[in-house]
Motif scaffolding. Structure first.
Motif, PDB file in Angstrom:
ATOM      1  N   ARG A  99       0.830  -1.202   0.000  1.00  0.00           N
ATOM      2  CA  ARG A  99       0.000   0.000   0.000  1.00  0.00           C
ATOM      3  C   ARG A  99       0.869   1.259   0.000  1.00  0.00           C
ATOM      4  NH1 ARG A  99      -4.435   1.884   4.630  1.00  0.00           N
ATOM      5  NH2 ARG A  99      -5.338   3.576   3.388  1.00  0.00           N
ATOM      6  N   ALA A 100       1.942   1.243   0.781  1.00  0.00           N
ATOM      7  CA  ALA A 100       2.827   2.407   0.828  1.00  0.00           C
ATOM      8  C   ALA A 100       3.409   2.693  -0.555  1.00  0.00           C
ATOM      9  CB  ALA A 100       3.940   2.172   1.841  1.00  0.00           C
ATOM     10  N   ILE A 101       3.773   1.631  -1.270  1.00  0.00           N
ATOM     11  CA  ILE A 101       4.283   1.811  -2.634  1.00  0.00           C
ATOM     12  C   ILE A 101       3.193   2.390  -3.531  1.00  0.00           C
ATOM     13  CG2 ILE A 101       5.120   0.589  -4.683  1.00  0.00           C
ATOM     14  CD1 ILE A 101       6.507  -1.381  -2.819  1.00  0.00           C
ATOM     15  N   LEU A 102       1.981   1.837  -3.442  1.00  0.00           N
ATOM     16  CA  LEU A 102       0.879   2.301  -4.285  1.00  0.00           C
ATOM     17  C   LEU A 102       0.545   3.762  -4.017  1.00  0.00           C
ATOM     18  CD1 LEU A 102      -1.494  -0.807  -4.056  1.00  0.00           C
ATOM     19  CD2 LEU A 102      -0.013  -0.176  -5.959  1.00  0.00           C
ATOM     20  N   GLU A 103       0.458   4.134  -2.744  1.00  0.00           N
ATOM     21  CA  GLU A 103       0.115   5.512  -2.401  1.00  0.00           C
ATOM     22  C   GLU A 103       1.206   6.466  -2.867  1.00  0.00           C
ATOM     23  OE1 GLU A 103      -2.645   6.504  -1.457  1.00  0.00           O
ATOM     24  OE2 GLU A 103      -3.661   4.977  -0.267  1.00  0.00           O
ATOM     25  N   SER A 104       2.460   6.057  -2.720  1.00  0.00           N
ATOM     26  CA  SER A 104       3.557   6.899  -3.176  1.00  0.00           C
ATOM     27  C   SER A 104       3.497   7.104  -4.683  1.00  0.00           C
ATOM     28  CB  SER A 104       4.886   6.257  -2.776  1.00  0.00           C
ATOM     29  OG  SER A 104       5.971   6.975  -3.312  1.00  0.00           O
ATOM     30  N   CYS A 105       3.193   6.039  -5.405  1.00  0.00           N
ATOM     31  CA  CYS A 105       3.104   6.134  -6.865  1.00  0.00           C
ATOM     32  C   CYS A 105       1.894   6.968  -7.298  1.00  0.00           C
ATOM     33  CB  CYS A 105       3.023   4.743  -7.482  1.00  0.00           C
ATOM     34  SG  CYS A 105       4.528   3.765  -7.332  1.00  0.00           S
ATOM     35  N   THR A 107       0.561   9.537  -5.921  1.00  0.00           N
ATOM     36  CA  THR A 107       0.749  10.980  -5.740  1.00  0.00           C
ATOM     37  C   THR A 107       1.986  11.512  -6.448  1.00  0.00           C
ATOM     38  OG1 THR A 107       1.931  10.529  -3.661  1.00  0.00           O
ATOM     39  CG2 THR A 107      -0.440  10.959  -3.520  1.00  0.00           C
ATOM     40  N   ASN A 108       2.759  10.615  -7.054  1.00  0.00           N
ATOM     41  CA  ASN A 108       3.997  11.029  -7.721  1.00  0.00           C
ATOM     42  C   ASN A 108       3.714  11.363  -9.184  1.00  0.00           C
ATOM     43  OD1 ASN A 108       6.595  11.492  -8.539  1.00  0.00           O
ATOM     44  ND2 ASN A 108       7.259   9.348  -8.411  1.00  0.00           N
ATOM     45  N   LEU A 109       3.213  12.569  -9.403  1.00  0.00           N
ATOM     46  CA  LEU A 109       2.854  12.973 -10.762  1.00  0.00           C
ATOM     47  C   LEU A 109       4.078  13.279 -11.618  1.00  0.00           C
ATOM     48  CD1 LEU A 109      -0.209  15.270  -9.951  1.00  0.00           C
ATOM     49  CD2 LEU A 109      -0.190  12.861 -10.607  1.00  0.00           C
ATOM     50  N   SER A 110       5.230  13.352 -10.985  1.00  0.00           N
ATOM     51  CA  SER A 110       6.447  13.648 -11.735  1.00  0.00           C
ATOM     52  C   SER A 110       7.128  12.398 -12.283  1.00  0.00           C
ATOM     53  CB  SER A 110       7.437  14.414 -10.846  1.00  0.00           C
ATOM     54  OG  SER A 110       7.849  13.601  -9.753  1.00  0.00           O
ATOM     55  N   ALA A 111       6.603  11.220 -11.940  1.00  0.00           N
ATOM     56  CA  ALA A 111       7.206   9.987 -12.451  1.00  0.00           C
ATOM     57  C   ALA A 111       7.121   9.965 -13.971  1.00  0.00           C
ATOM     58  CB  ALA A 111       6.488   8.774 -11.865  1.00  0.00           C
ATOM     59  N   PRO A 112       8.184   9.542 -14.646  1.00  0.00           N
ATOM     60  CA  PRO A 112       8.168   9.538 -16.115  1.00  0.00           C
ATOM     61  C   PRO A 112       7.044   8.673 -16.674  1.00  0.00           C
ATOM     62  CG  PRO A 112      10.390   9.154 -15.263  1.00  0.00           C
ATOM     63  CD  PRO A 112       9.463   9.068 -14.088  1.00  0.00           C
ATOM     64  N   ALA A 113       6.483   9.114 -17.773  1.00  0.00           N
ATOM     65  CA  ALA A 113       5.445   8.330 -18.445  1.00  0.00           C
ATOM     66  C   ALA A 113       6.001   6.954 -18.795  1.00  0.00           C
ATOM     67  CB  ALA A 113       4.981   9.056 -19.700  1.00  0.00           C
ATOM     68  N   LYS A 114       5.179   5.940 -18.628  1.00  0.00           N
ATOM     69  CA  LYS A 114       5.502   4.542 -18.946  1.00  0.00           C
ATOM     70  C   LYS A 114       6.497   3.916 -17.976  1.00  0.00           C
ATOM     71  CE  LYS A 114       2.802   4.539 -22.501  1.00  0.00           C
ATOM     72  NZ  LYS A 114       1.520   3.778 -22.451  1.00  0.00           N
ATOM     73  N   SER A 115       6.912   4.644 -16.941  1.00  0.00           N
ATOM     74  CA  SER A 115       7.766   4.042 -15.916  1.00  0.00           C
ATOM     75  C   SER A 115       6.909   3.157 -15.022  1.00  0.00           C
ATOM     76  CB  SER A 115       8.431   5.121 -15.073  1.00  0.00           C
ATOM     77  OG  SER A 115       7.467   5.823 -14.297  1.00  0.00           O
ATOM     78  N   PRO A 116       7.487   2.149 -14.355  1.00  0.00           N
ATOM     79  CA  PRO A 116       6.687   1.323 -13.444  1.00  0.00           C
ATOM     80  C   PRO A 116       5.937   2.145 -12.410  1.00  0.00           C
ATOM     81  CG  PRO A 116       8.809   0.286 -13.826  1.00  0.00           C
ATOM     82  CD  PRO A 116       8.875   1.636 -14.477  1.00  0.00           C
ATOM     83  N   ALA A 117       6.570   3.176 -11.873  1.00  0.00           N
ATOM     84  CA  ALA A 117       5.903   3.993 -10.853  1.00  0.00           C
ATOM     85  C   ALA A 117       4.687   4.694 -11.428  1.00  0.00           C
ATOM     86  CB  ALA A 117       6.888   5.014 -10.283  1.00  0.00           C
ATOM     87  N   ARG A 118       4.789   5.185 -12.644  1.00  0.00           N
ATOM     88  CA  ARG A 118       3.654   5.873 -13.268  1.00  0.00           C
ATOM     89  C   ARG A 118       2.547   4.888 -13.625  1.00  0.00           C
ATOM     90  NH1 ARG A 118       3.375  10.993 -15.430  1.00  0.00           N
ATOM     91  NH2 ARG A 118       1.191  11.460 -15.943  1.00  0.00           N
ATOM     92  N   GLU A 119       2.926   3.747 -14.152  1.00  0.00           N
ATOM     93  CA  GLU A 119       1.924   2.733 -14.516  1.00  0.00           C
ATOM     94  C   GLU A 119       1.162   2.262 -13.286  1.00  0.00           C
ATOM     95  OE1 GLU A 119       4.394   0.761 -18.285  1.00  0.00           O
ATOM     96  OE2 GLU A 119       4.752   0.096 -16.233  1.00  0.00           O
ATOM     97  N   PHE A 124      -3.687   2.548  -9.881  1.00  0.00           N
ATOM     98  CA  PHE A 124      -4.219   2.652  -8.517  1.00  0.00           C
ATOM     99  C   PHE A 124      -5.166   3.844  -8.398  1.00  0.00           C
ATOM    100  CE2 PHE A 124      -3.449   3.612  -3.850  1.00  0.00           C
ATOM    101  CZ  PHE A 124      -4.215   2.550  -3.392  1.00  0.00           C
ATOM    102  N   TRP A 125      -4.830   4.948  -9.026  1.00  0.00           N
ATOM    103  CA  TRP A 125      -5.713   6.120  -9.002  1.00  0.00           C
ATOM    104  C   TRP A 125      -7.081   5.756  -9.579  1.00  0.00           C
ATOM    105  CZ3 TRP A 125      -4.472  11.435  -7.803  1.00  0.00           C
ATOM    106  CH2 TRP A 125      -5.507  12.331  -8.073  1.00  0.00           C
ATOM    107  N   SER A 126      -7.084   5.072 -10.710  1.00  0.00           N
ATOM    108  CA  SER A 126      -8.360   4.729 -11.355  1.00  0.00           C
ATOM    109  C   SER A 126      -9.209   3.835 -10.468  1.00  0.00           C
ATOM    110  CB  SER A 126      -8.108   4.052 -12.706  1.00  0.00           C
ATOM    111  OG  SER A 126      -7.640   2.713 -12.560  1.00  0.00           O
TER     112      SER A 126
END
Length: 695
Positions: A99-105, A107-119, A124-126
């Motif tokens: 969950r901590a990983i999901l929540e961090s990802c 809210t991390n709008l700066s993560a590069p597109a198509k990166s695991p964190a952004r995906e 999770f947002w949806s």
């Protein structure tokens, strides 16, 4: 081929038959590391403990409760679970880290597109955007409902079915891609029985499940009314759906019959398939999957397809529109607005499994993401939580267990030299995978949007389906994993002749660097031995050193094996966890053989380790190493059940319930009786002639 399996602990039916022999868990988890910070995190890990025991009981009367009794009394099933055990405790701790990983990802709008964190974050947002889901209601299904309403021919039906199968919407039959069981170097398409909405054929055919059938009819009608059908139509349609599925159930093989890989292998060309069931628009279906070119495919149960063709003739297209409408709604409901999701939960979890309330929404979403883009999530947690030391220790333990098993193959007294030579050749080809894949899956071509939960689920399924279908006829990728790294489980793959241990299981109580060898061998050692033994259980023994279905046994040796295996069937079939509900000894045979072999091999490996380093032969907490071994083994299977869930598992699960996995292996080892002074006449004692032993 289903990257988004139905969540709620339905952990045994995620892959094609015969491909994986699993230990029998399904949960995502993280390694709680060996660093100082990790040691602090792991202080509350569900590790081995003498405090779980009930020492008021005699080990000779009820060893399971002797080892686990206090834990069983003090740990009832939580309201959002259908059962509760050691690995459930583990997974709950680790979902919090996920969950901590999901929540961090998220809210991390700066993560590069198509990166695991952004995906991961966008998915999770949806899932968590409930306001949008309420606004949409059933609108995400509108286009598919219109397609169902418009089809006018069997070709239209099978064109739509191909699209639905790609997107995870079940119906009619199952289509999946796997190494060809008789040529494991290439991938083949397998067509197998399917199309049911209840967990198993028995739910349609046995009196014991009459209440569940009526509840299913009512559930279908309720969902169709929610979709907008008038009450009378919904009730009529529910009856038609149940009638169609009952006919499919009658044509289906039992789960025990499905375990025979030889009897469920039939090589067909497309022309053969059209001749077998000409009413089914096979060319249209295969064209939809871009498989017009395939030279052959594997049909699991030809008789099922013939029965399905008969149903196609008997029912009007309007009936099949109703059937597909139901399976569309059924597939989508967990990913829609609250009313649809709640009704789905009320039937599939409360009615069928007894679960009182759903898990928190974030946790349900985590299950889905783990199934949909699990290697993107896995890459994030491996970077953070999985230490190299775990791989090193596992390699050592696997080596020790393999040495014991190979020695047994060389000496087993009931096997002739001709069969033994081939058994050893197969064993020497065994490979292992530990922790996580060397190369993670690339999801960059998958479109994930924050506004499209159900569409994200479908696109993820379509991404995986297309990836799989495109491989038919091509060489098998031996580096690929069939579990995500965060999974608390392990498996043996007979086609690749490999044993696989994801990072998720390499933590307490299964793998605990703080514990002595006795506890370690009684937990992860048994798991390793279990997976090794699967290569020679009643299914695994039918695959040769190259991973192909090939009868390499002499007739006399095969007969001796079956005679020994029948003792295992008889023993486990005598266990009755609920009145009128016994363990299916034939269905659970492979897992029971693996439990028996794994326990025996792990115990011998422990004895060798103690002989090598006599300083380790000491009592801890007043228990000898042998006693701690058996206590550790029994504690990993501590489980409390809801009655409906236990009934379901006894029907569909190829694993015996935990209490029998814990005590069943003991009957073939004198060491157990000696360790706890169990004598003839004690309930736990079985005469030698009744003890199950295969390897």
């Amino acid at each position: 081929m289903n990257p988004v399996a139905r969540c709620a602990n339905n952990h045994l039916i995620m892959t094609a038959p015969f491909i994986h022999r699993r230990l029998g868990f399904c949960a995502a988890a993280l390694w709680l590391a060996l660093s100082a910070a990790g040691a602090e995190e792991s202080s509350g890990a569900p590790r081995f403990s003498p405090e779980y025991m009930d020492r008021s009981l005699s080990p000779g009367v009820d060893f399971y409760r002797f080892a686990d009794g206090n834990w069983l009394k003090n740990n009832p099933v939580p309201p959002d679970k259908s059962r509760w055990g050691a690995f459930n405790e583990l997974q709950e701790r680790n979902w919090q880290l996920i969950r901590a990983i999901l929540e961090s990802c998220r809210t991390n709008l700066s993560a590069p597109a198509k990166s695991p964190a952004r995906e991961v974050g966008d998915f999770f947002w949806s899932a968590m955007d409930t306001n949008r889901l309420e606004q949409l209601g059933f609108k995400p299904l509108a286009a598919d409902l219109n397609r169902i309403a418009r089809f006018r021919s069997k070709a239209d039906l099978f064109r739509l079915l191909a699209a639905f199968h790609q997107r995870g919407i079940a119906g009619f039959f199952n289509a999946q891609v796997e190494p060809d069981p008789k040529d494991s170097s290439i991938y083949a398409l397998r067509i197998a029985q399917g199309g049911l909405g209840l967990p198993d054929r028995d739910y349609y055919l046995k009196d014991a499940f009459a209440k569940q059938r009526e509840a299913y009819r009512a559930h279908i009608a309720t969902m169709l009314k929610m979709l907008g059908e008038p009450e009378t139509d919904a009730e009529t349609h529910a009856g038609k759906i149940l009638n169609i599925e009952t006919a499919l159930a009658q044509a289906s093989k039992t789960r025990a019959e499905m375990r025979d890989p030889v009897a469920n292998y039939h090589k067909f060309t497309i022309a053969d398939l059209e001749q077998l069931a000409p009413e089914m628009a096979w060319k249209t279906y295969l064209h939809g999957q871009k498989l017009d070119h395939i030279g052959h495919l594997v049909v699991g149960q030809p008789e099922f397809l013939q029965a399905e063709e008969k149903l196609l003739k008997e029912h009007a297209l309007a009936d099949w529109q109703v059937y597909l409408r139901w399976h569309l709604v059924r597939a989508a409901a967990p990913f829609l607005h609250h009313a649809a999701e709640s009704e789905d939960f009320a039937f599939y979890q409360t009615t069928l499994s007894g679960t009182e309330q759903p898990e928190p929404r974030w946790q349900r979403a985590a299950h889905v993401i783990d199934g949909a883009i699990g290697e993107a999530l896995g890459r994030l947690y491996v970077e953070k939580y999985f230490p190299p030391a775990a791989r090193a220790r596992m390699n050592e333990l696997i080596g020790n267990l393999k040495t014991v098993f190979r020695d047994r193959l060389e000496k087993v007294d009931w096997m002739t030299g001709a069969t033994r030579a081939k058994a050893l050749a197969k064993f020497d080809r065994f490979t292992r995978k530990i922790g996580y894949p060397d190369k993670f899956r690339d999801y960059s071509t998958l479109r994930i949007r924050r506004a499209d939960y159900w569409d994200n689920v479908q696109r993820a399924h379509q991404f995986e389906s297309r990836r799989q279908f495109a491989r038919v006829g091509r060489p098998v990728d031996r580096a690929e994993w069939d579990m995500t790294p965060q999974t608390v489980n392990a498996y043996f793959n007979p086609s690749l002749n490999e044993i696989v241990f994801p990072a998720g299981i390499l933590q307490p109580p299964f793998f605990d660097m703080q514990m002595d060898d006795a506890v370690t061998y009684g937990a992860i050692g048994v798991v390793i031995g279990h997976e090794i033994t699967h290569g020679y259980d009643d299914e695994g023994r039918k695959y040769d050193a190259d991973g192909n279905l090939n009868d390499w046994w002499t007739e006399a040796d095969a007969k001796r094996f079956e005679e020994r295996a029948q003792k295992v069937v008889d023993q486990y079939s005598s266990y009755e966890p609920l009145p009128g509900f016994k363990v299916n000894g034939r269905l659970t045979l492979g897992e029971n053989i693996a439990d028996l072999g794994g326990t025996s091999i792990a115990l011998e490996a422990l004895e060798r380790a103690l002989a090598k380093d006599p300083s380790k032969r000491k009592s801890i907490d007043s228990f000898t190493p042998e006693q701690r071994f058996f206590l550790s083994l029994t504690q990993i299977w501590r489980t409390n059940w809801r009655e409906d869930e236990l009934k379901r598992r006894l029907t569909v699960d190829p694993h015996s319930p935990g209490q029998f996995r814990a005590i069943g292996p003991h009957v073939n080892m004198e060491q157990f009786y000696q360790a706890f002074d169990i004598k003839p006449g004690d309930p736990m004692y079985r005469p030698a002639e009744l003890r199950s032993k295969v390897w």
